[in-house]
Write an enzyme that holds these catalytic residues in place. Structure first.
Site, PDB file in Angstrom:
ATOM      1  N   CYS A   2       0.856  -1.180   0.000  1.00  0.00           N
ATOM      2  CA  CYS A   2       0.000   0.000   0.000  1.00  0.00           C
ATOM      3  C   CYS A   2       0.891   1.228   0.000  1.00  0.00           C
ATOM      4  O   CYS A   2       2.084   1.140   0.257  1.00  0.00           O
ATOM      5  CB  CYS A   2      -0.867  -0.001   1.251  1.00  0.00           C
ATOM      6  SG  CYS A   2      -1.791  -1.533   1.461  1.00  0.00           S
ATOM      7  N   ARG A  27       1.241   1.874  -5.957  1.00  0.00           N
ATOM      8  CA  ARG A  27       1.469   0.848  -4.937  1.00  0.00           C
ATOM      9  C   ARG A  27       0.194   0.095  -4.575  1.00  0.00           C
ATOM     10  O   ARG A  27       0.238  -0.935  -3.909  1.00  0.00           O
ATOM     11  CB  ARG A  27       2.051   1.487  -3.676  1.00  0.00           C
ATOM     12  CG  ARG A  27       3.426   2.063  -3.872  1.00  0.00           C
ATOM     13  CD  ARG A  27       3.884   2.724  -2.609  1.00  0.00           C
ATOM     14  NE  ARG A  27       4.135   1.770  -1.561  1.00  0.00           N
ATOM     15  CZ  ARG A  27       5.317   1.285  -1.244  1.00  0.00           C
ATOM     16  NH1 ARG A  27       6.387   1.681  -1.899  1.00  0.00           N
ATOM     17  NH2 ARG A  27       5.454   0.427  -0.268  1.00  0.00           N
ATOM     18  N   ASN A 100       0.929  -0.537   6.071  1.00  0.00           N
ATOM     19  CA  ASN A 100       1.361  -1.309   4.907  1.00  0.00           C
ATOM     20  C   ASN A 100       2.025  -2.581   5.426  1.00  0.00           C
ATOM     21  O   ASN A 100       2.899  -2.495   6.286  1.00  0.00           O
ATOM     22  CB  ASN A 100       2.363  -0.475   4.094  1.00  0.00           C
ATOM     23  CG  ASN A 100       2.939  -1.255   2.929  1.00  0.00           C
ATOM     24  OD1 ASN A 100       2.295  -2.164   2.400  1.00  0.00           O
ATOM     25  ND2 ASN A 100       4.144  -0.912   2.527  1.00  0.00           N
ATOM     26  N   GLU A 486       9.403 -11.933 -21.194  1.00  0.00           N
ATOM     27  CA  GLU A 486       9.135 -10.554 -20.819  1.00  0.00           C
ATOM     28  C   GLU A 486       8.050  -9.936 -21.718  1.00  0.00           C
ATOM     29  O   GLU A 486       7.162  -9.232 -21.243  1.00  0.00           O
ATOM     30  CB  GLU A 486      10.437  -9.735 -20.867  1.00  0.00           C
ATOM     31  CG  GLU A 486      10.299  -8.267 -20.550  1.00  0.00           C
ATOM     32  CD  GLU A 486       9.681  -7.957 -19.194  1.00  0.00           C
ATOM     33  OE1 GLU A 486       9.533  -8.863 -18.362  1.00  0.00           O
ATOM     34  OE2 GLU A 486       9.318  -6.790 -18.984  1.00  0.00           O
ATOM     35  N   LYS A 490       4.504  -8.551 -20.320  1.00  0.00           N
ATOM     36  CA  LYS A 490       4.022  -7.185 -20.562  1.00  0.00           C
ATOM     37  C   LYS A 490       2.603  -7.220 -21.094  1.00  0.00           C
ATOM     38  O   LYS A 490       1.742  -6.490 -20.633  1.00  0.00           O
ATOM     39  CB  LYS A 490       4.912  -6.443 -21.572  1.00  0.00           C
ATOM     40  CG  LYS A 490       6.248  -5.940 -21.072  1.00  0.00           C
ATOM     41  CD  LYS A 490       6.200  -4.786 -20.094  1.00  0.00           C
ATOM     42  CE  LYS A 490       6.097  -5.252 -18.691  1.00  0.00           C
ATOM     43  NZ  LYS A 490       7.262  -5.653 -17.967  1.00  0.00           N
ATOM     44  N   GLU A 493      -0.075  -8.588 -18.374  1.00  0.00           N
ATOM     45  CA  GLU A 493      -0.344  -7.799 -17.168  1.00  0.00           C
ATOM     46  C   GLU A 493      -1.096  -6.511 -17.453  1.00  0.00           C
ATOM     47  O   GLU A 493      -1.811  -6.012 -16.593  1.00  0.00           O
ATOM     48  CB  GLU A 493       0.931  -7.515 -16.365  1.00  0.00           C
ATOM     49  CG  GLU A 493       1.905  -6.575 -16.996  1.00  0.00           C
ATOM     50  CD  GLU A 493       3.139  -6.317 -16.119  1.00  0.00           C
ATOM     51  OE1 GLU A 493       3.019  -6.315 -14.898  1.00  0.00           O
ATOM     52  OE2 GLU A 493       4.227  -6.117 -16.705  1.00  0.00           O
ATOM     53  N   HIS A 509       6.998 -29.933 -28.299  1.00  0.00           N
ATOM     54  CA  HIS A 509       6.742 -30.924 -27.240  1.00  0.00           C
ATOM     55  C   HIS A 509       5.412 -30.677 -26.526  1.00  0.00           C
ATOM     56  O   HIS A 509       5.207 -31.178 -25.437  1.00  0.00           O
ATOM     57  CB  HIS A 509       7.891 -30.917 -26.240  1.00  0.00           C
ATOM     58  CG  HIS A 509       9.206 -31.292 -26.852  1.00  0.00           C
ATOM     59  ND1 HIS A 509       9.501 -32.574 -27.269  1.00  0.00           N
ATOM     60  CD2 HIS A 509      10.286 -30.548 -27.173  1.00  0.00           C
ATOM     61  CE1 HIS A 509      10.709 -32.608 -27.804  1.00  0.00           C
ATOM     62  NE2 HIS A 509      11.210 -31.381 -27.751  1.00  0.00           N
ATOM     63  N   LYS A 608       2.851  -1.896  -7.726  1.00  0.00           N
ATOM     64  CA  LYS A 608       4.210  -1.707  -8.222  1.00  0.00           C
ATOM     65  C   LYS A 608       5.240  -2.489  -7.419  1.00  0.00           C
ATOM     66  O   LYS A 608       6.084  -3.161  -7.977  1.00  0.00           O
ATOM     67  CB  LYS A 608       4.547  -0.217  -8.225  1.00  0.00           C
ATOM     68  CG  LYS A 608       5.934   0.117  -8.752  1.00  0.00           C
ATOM     69  CD  LYS A 608       6.044  -0.193 -10.228  1.00  0.00           C
ATOM     70  CE  LYS A 608       7.385   0.164 -10.813  1.00  0.00           C
ATOM     71  NZ  LYS A 608       7.571  -0.464 -12.131  1.00  0.00           N
TER      72      LYS A 608
HETATM   73  C1  AGP Z   1       6.542  -6.294 -14.201  1.00  0.00           C
HETATM   74  O1  AGP Z   1       6.084  -5.393 -15.119  1.00  0.00           O
HETATM   75  C2  AGP Z   1       6.104  -6.123 -12.806  1.00  0.00           C
HETATM   76  N1  AGP Z   1       6.128  -4.805 -12.380  1.00  0.00           N
HETATM   77  C3  AGP Z   1       6.717  -7.134 -11.837  1.00  0.00           C
HETATM   78  O2  AGP Z   1       6.885  -8.363 -12.448  1.00  0.00           O
HETATM   79  C4  AGP Z   1       8.034  -6.709 -11.147  1.00  0.00           C
HETATM   80  O3  AGP Z   1       9.100  -6.753 -12.046  1.00  0.00           O
HETATM   81  C5  AGP Z   1       8.284  -7.617  -9.936  1.00  0.00           C
HETATM   82  O4  AGP Z   1       7.209  -7.497  -9.044  1.00  0.00           O
HETATM   83  C6  AGP Z   1       9.579  -7.317  -9.236  1.00  0.00           C
HETATM   84  O5  AGP Z   1       9.620  -6.019  -8.749  1.00  0.00           O
HETATM   85  P1  AGP Z   1      10.981  -5.356  -8.296  1.00  0.00           P
HETATM   86  O6  AGP Z   1      11.827  -5.203  -9.507  1.00  0.00           O
HETATM   87  O7  AGP Z   1      10.581  -4.043  -7.700  1.00  0.00           O
HETATM   88  O8  AGP Z   1      11.605  -6.277  -7.299  1.00  0.00           O
END
Ligand code: AGP
Length: 613
Positions: A2, A27, A100, A486, A490, A493, A509, A608
């Site tokens: 949070c 957050r 939090n 990756e 992207k 998400e 496979h 985040k």
């Molecule tokens: C990806 O776009 C996400 N934001 C998520 O996978 C992120 O990379 C992961 O939670 C790790 O966060 P960090 O780099 O702050 O440790």
């Protein structure tokens, strides 16, 4: 998970708190609330939904007062409803808490308090903190002491800010464990508290970071720091280098788009002061690359989560190819439960944008406990990962606000490349001349990324064509397995389209059974050592009727003839190609999500920094 804020000073608190929360909304955004103190009375405004809903409520009934706290929530205990929204108060309304983290023993505490006759008004674990503090206040403890005693009873990683109507001249804040940070900002005649820097940057760059197990009493002009036994501690004030404008969206519609476009500058920034392009020397000021230690280094364990984890897959290829040091990569949430084989001749290297991800921190502690040297590649200055590491590389890319990580993916790829080259040099695998040759292309990297960004319109067109797809498979091999993972992450998400990243050689496979004309395949096929193998995988996909979107090297006619769509990248050395090849996939995901009208910067159910296990 949070976002929490606090303000004490001469100005009206409500607008400042809302503004701080706006900067922390990444957050969590399930609900939001503020509590403002005036004339011995705490006024609370809180509401389920995004911050804009709270802002409307505050506009209708603005709470007056110059001291207050605020919260934006990512729900753990209890649904995102009005009554579960923070701040939580005691029945008399004299105490308000924002929180939090997770109170791990909350059920036991809740039962204990209920037996004493406490009536709970929410499903949250936070409420037990309020009642515990209240219990100590009722027993006659001074405010700070009551908070301290209450915190000693709770288990888990937690951060709080507490407001008490009977002591309007202070906020009490504390941090237990690794649940997000607490940073205190020094304004002129005013003080700020927040869980992260973006909430403070427009007011001040003078800050104090709380360490786990520390509690601070914040008044309008001063900060007193204590441990949880109440012993005073020295206060360390740090000046953070981030520019306040870096936390603004500017002309971009979303932070994600801004951050994608910032990548050329971010790559430049992450190299700054580290590579001497004239001599080829590489310097990491905060990483003690002792040549003796590097010589006897047996293994590097790389660990991280999500996007950051994908950087480690590239890091493994680079370090093993160049330095011939064995590298094991492990998702951080698995690391400490895997009974990993770690000893003092090994490094545990964590990659983390926030430096506060609970799983990553737990993996680091595990490595430390087993005697490893801890290295970290981190973006947020002063974060926990940066502080617990024996050495770190700061990404130096400024705040990343969008939940979907972009520049904090490409910058550590460059950091890992520089690290691999330097380790190779220190191990005697390459000469000074070879090191010089390997670093030269780095100078051109920002320009290569610019060239990809210049194709945004064509990528947007492709996004329009594929925006309605429901499933897609991203395929890559070798160093580009990570690009496939990756790219898929992207897309899923932010657009909520099911996307699978898969090692291309594995397609036959199993996943090949999924392919038909409704299942596009995104194939990462630059000219690299895996090129021929990738071409045959693209042919296999085409033979099953799947539309193919390829990421390929400019001028590749074989791919042009095979694929339905091509995102072109310049001809770059293969070890640096992951930095360039991911960019069209970031733009593709962004435009699909934007065209679908989704909330790109704040995708559903995400936050985040994930400061819970
Ligand atoms: C990806 O776009 C996400 N934001 C998520 O996978 C992120 O990379 C992961 O939670 C790790 O966060 P960090 O780099 O702050 O440790």
């Amino acid at each position: 998970m949070c976002g929490i804020v606090g303000y004490i000073g001469p100005k009206e608190a409500a607008p400042l708190l809302l503004n701080g929360l706006k900067r922390l909304e990444y957050r969590g955004y399930d609900s939001a609330g503020i509590a403002v103190l005036h004339d011995g009375r705490i006024q609370v405004r809180r509401k389920a939904g995004k911050l804009s809903v709270l802002a409307e409520l505050v506009q209708q009934a603005p709470p007056r007062g110059t001291v207050g706290i605020g919260h934006t929530r990512w729900a753990t205990h209890g649904e995102p409803t009005d009554y579960n929204a923070h701040p939580h108060t005691n029945p008399q309304g004299t105490l308000a808490v924002v929180h939090n983290g997770i109170v791990e023993n909350f059920l036991a505490l809740r039962e204990e308090l209920a037996e004493e006759g406490v009536e709970f008004r929410s499903d949250t674990d936070t409420e037990v903190i309020v009642h515990l503090i209240d219990r100590f206040l009722a027993a006659g403890h001074p405010f700070e002491e009551a908070v301290r005693q209450a915190l000693k009873l709770i288990e888990g990683s937690n951060a709080v800010v507490v407001l008490y109507a009977r002591e309007p001249d202070k906020l009490v804040t504390a941090r237990l464990g690794n649940a997000g940070g607490i940073v205190i900002g020094y304004g002129e005649d005013e003080m700020f508290v927040a869980s992260d820097l973006p909430a403070l940057l427009e007011h001040t760059r003078q800050v104090t970071f709380l360490e786990p197990g520390q509690m601070a009493v914040v008044t309008q002009h001063a900060v007193q720091l204590y441990d949880l036994e109440g012993r005073p501690l020295p206060v360390q004030v740090t000046t953070v280098p981030w520019d306040p404008a870096s936390a603004e969206k500017g002309p971009y519609r979303h932070f994600m788009l801004k951050e994608i476009h910032e990548q050329p500058a971010a790559l430049q920034a992450t190299m700054a002061g580290r590579v001497n392009f004239r001599t080829g020397e590489i310097t990491f000021t905060h990483l003690n690359l002792d040549p003796d230690f590097v010589q006897r280094l047996k293994k590097i364990h790389m660990t991280a989560c999500g996007t950051a984890y994908h950087t480690t897959l590239v890091g493994k290829v680079l370090v093993e190819r160049l330095a011939r040091i064995p590298v094991e990569t492990m998702i951080a949430s698995e690391f400490r439960y895997a009974d990993p084989i770690v000893d003092e001749d090994m490094v545990v290297l964590a990659v983390s944008q926030s430096g506060e991800t609970a799983d990553t921190l737990a993996a680091m502690y595990e490595g430390k406990q087993r005697g490893a040297t801890l290295w970290a590649i981190v973006n947020v200055i002063g974060s926990q990962a940066m502080r617990i590491a024996d050495g770190y590389i700061s990404m130096q890319v400024g705040p990343e606000i969008s939940v979907a990580s972009t520049k904090a993916y490409t910058a550590p790829l460059v950091d890992l490349y520089m690290l691999a080259v330097q380790l190779a040099y220190l191990r005697g695998r390459i000469s000074a001349q070879e090191r010089w040759e390997l670093v030269q292309p780095l100078q051109r990297l920002p320009g290569w990324v610019e060239q990809v960004l210049a194709q945004e319109e064509a990528i947007q067109q492709a996004a329009r064509k594929y925006m309605k797809m429901t499933n897609t498979l991203y395929l890559g091999r070798g160093i580009h397995m990570a690009t496939a993972y990756e790219g898929a992450l992207k897309l899923k998400e932010i657009s909520y389209i099911h996307a699978e990243g898969y090692p291309a050689g594995e397609m036959k496979h199993g996943p090949i059974a999924l392919l038909d004309e409704d299942m596009p395949v995104v194939a990462i096929v630059p000219r690299d050592p895996w090129y021929e193998k990738m071409i045959s995988q693209v042919e296999q996909a085409k033979a099953r009727g799947a539309p193919v979107i390829a990421v390929a090297t400019q001028g590749d006619e074989r791919i042009a003839a095979l694929a339905d769509e091509v995102f072109w990248i310049p001809d770059v050395p293969w070890m640096l190609s992951p930095v360039v090849a991911v960019v069209p996939l970031q733009l593709f995901a962004y435009h699909i999500a934007a065209l679908r009208g989704l909330d790109v910067d704040q995708p559903r159910n995400l936050a985040k920094s994930v400061t819970v296990e």
